[in-house]
Write an enzyme that holds these catalytic residues in place. Structure first.
Site, PDB file in Angstrom:
ATOM      1  CE  LYS A 294      -0.383  -0.030   5.049  1.00 56.71           C
ATOM      2  NZ  LYS A 294      -1.295   0.014   6.215  1.00 56.71           N
TER       3      LYS A 294
ATOM      4  CE1 TYR B 132      13.343  31.736   5.637  1.00 57.73           C
ATOM      5  CE2 TYR B 132      13.443  29.383   5.146  1.00 57.73           C
ATOM      6  CZ  TYR B 132      13.280  30.685   4.726  1.00 57.73           C
ATOM      7  OH  TYR B 132      13.049  30.949   3.403  1.00 57.73           O
TER       8      TYR B 132
END
EC number: 5.1.1.1
Length: 367
Positions: free
Chosen positions: A34, A251
């Site tokens: 999956k 950042y």
């Protein structure tokens, strides 16, 4: 070309399937593919897992893709059918749906498939996610056996804590006590249960994460289980910065140097599938040496400590996870799981197949 790429080894995946089969004994093995084979690519997984007895997927679309690729082995639909209209497709494609709620039984009573289906009947043994209550087993099994559209029934459950100290006994014992009297085949083992609890093996096993070379446990590394990493995420340093004591990087300037140091900027960020929340200190390998990330992960870049890598510079090889750096280690540092990291590989990341099975050559993550 931007230097980031994921190398995927079909040989490693095939090896991991052999490990699963050794633990499974006489039981048959569903390779769980999956989520695009946990980010590794459905077609690649199909070639690597050719020795599996069947495949387990989530959706009808995934199952149809497998049939279009020539798969003629059993395909298990892990969440079953979502509406009555999918019954015909299950019959046409010879799929084995998981039945886990009463409406699915209603649909099968109201709409008989063109050919009788093999089904997995799921019972909730304590995870409280999908499945009929164990207390209703007699009524539910009798109802399913009476359906003209059902050919064979396998009983099924799923473990909530096979990967931790609580174990499986608290679920397995009531499951077996309630259902053994029906004389039907059964399936319960996922990767963790298969590798640690042989009493869970039953008639079918459903290994997932172990097939891709990650450990289902937090206390045992994949290498200790004999597993090989299937995916290695690689990139390169594209810039080097020299920081003075007190200077920050990235950042928010969340990391500040406490002494002069060099930092490498790597072409990999959260838009590539690297975890944005990975903190300073998340392991990374530069030129074969293990070091750490610095500061916040950006969309397209992250920064690494070059203090222990004096020869590193622009073009130096970086391993984000995989060969030489277990994905489980990165996941643990980032407060997530290897499942999430592997499944999150972004479509923009080129994929290079390595090993003997390289028919697909070079592609991208969504192939």
């Amino acid at each position: 070309m931007r230097p980031i790429k994921a190398s995927i080894s079909a040989d490693a995946m095939a090896h991991n399937l052999r490990v699963a089969r050794r633990h499974a004994g006489a039981a048959r093995v569903f390779a769980v593919v999956k989520a695009n084979a946990y980010g590794h690519g459905l077609s690649r997984a199909l070639r690597a897992f050719g020795a599996a007895d069947g495949f387990a997927v989530l959706t009808l679309e995934e199952a149809a893709s497998l049939r279009q690729m020539g798969v003629d082995k059993p395909i298990l639909l892990l969440e079953g059918i979502f509406d009555a209209g999918e019954i015909a497709a299950c019959a046409e494609l010879d799929l084995w749906p998981v039945l886990h709620h009463a409406r699915q039984l209603d649909w099968l009573e109201q709409q008989r498939p063109a050919r009788a289906l093999e089904v997995f009947l799921k019972f909730d043994s304590g995870m409280h996610r999908l499945g009929f209550p164990l207390a209703e087993h007699a009524e539910v099994v009798a109802r399913v056996r009476a359906l003209a559209g059902v050919a064979r029934v396998t009983l099924m459950t799923h473990f909530a804590q096979a990967d931790d100290s609580a174990g499986v006994a608290w679920q397995l014992q009531p499951f077996r006590e309630a259902l053994d009297g029906h004389g039907l085949p059964w399936s319960s083992a996922n990767s963790a249960a298969l590798m640690r609890y042989p009493e869970t093996v039953g008639d079918w096993v459903r290994p997932g994460i172990m097939l891709y070379g990650a450990s289902p446990f937090t206390d045992v590394p994949a290498s200790g289980l004999g597993l090989e990493p299937a995916m290695t995420l690689r990139s390169e340093i594209i810039a080097v910065q020299t920081l003075a004591a007190g200077e920050g990087i990235g950042y928010g300037q969340t990391f500040r140097a406490d002494k002069p140091m060099r930092a490498g900027v790597v072409a990999c960020g959260y838009a590539d599938g690297y975890p944005r929340h990975a903190p300073t200190g998340t392991p990374v390998v530069v030129d074969g040496r293990r070091t750490r990330t610095l500061g916040r992960v950006s969309m397209d870049m992250l920064c690494v400590d070059l203090s222990e890598c004096p020869a590193a510079g622009v073009g130096s090889a970086v391993v984000l996870w995989g060969d030489g750096l277990p994905v489980d280690d990165v996941a643990a540092a980032a407060g997530t799981s290897s499942y999430e990291l592997l499944c999150a590989l972004a479509p923009r990341v080129p994929i290079e197949e390595v090993g003997r099975n390289q028919e697909a050559g070079r592609g991208f993550g969504n192939e």
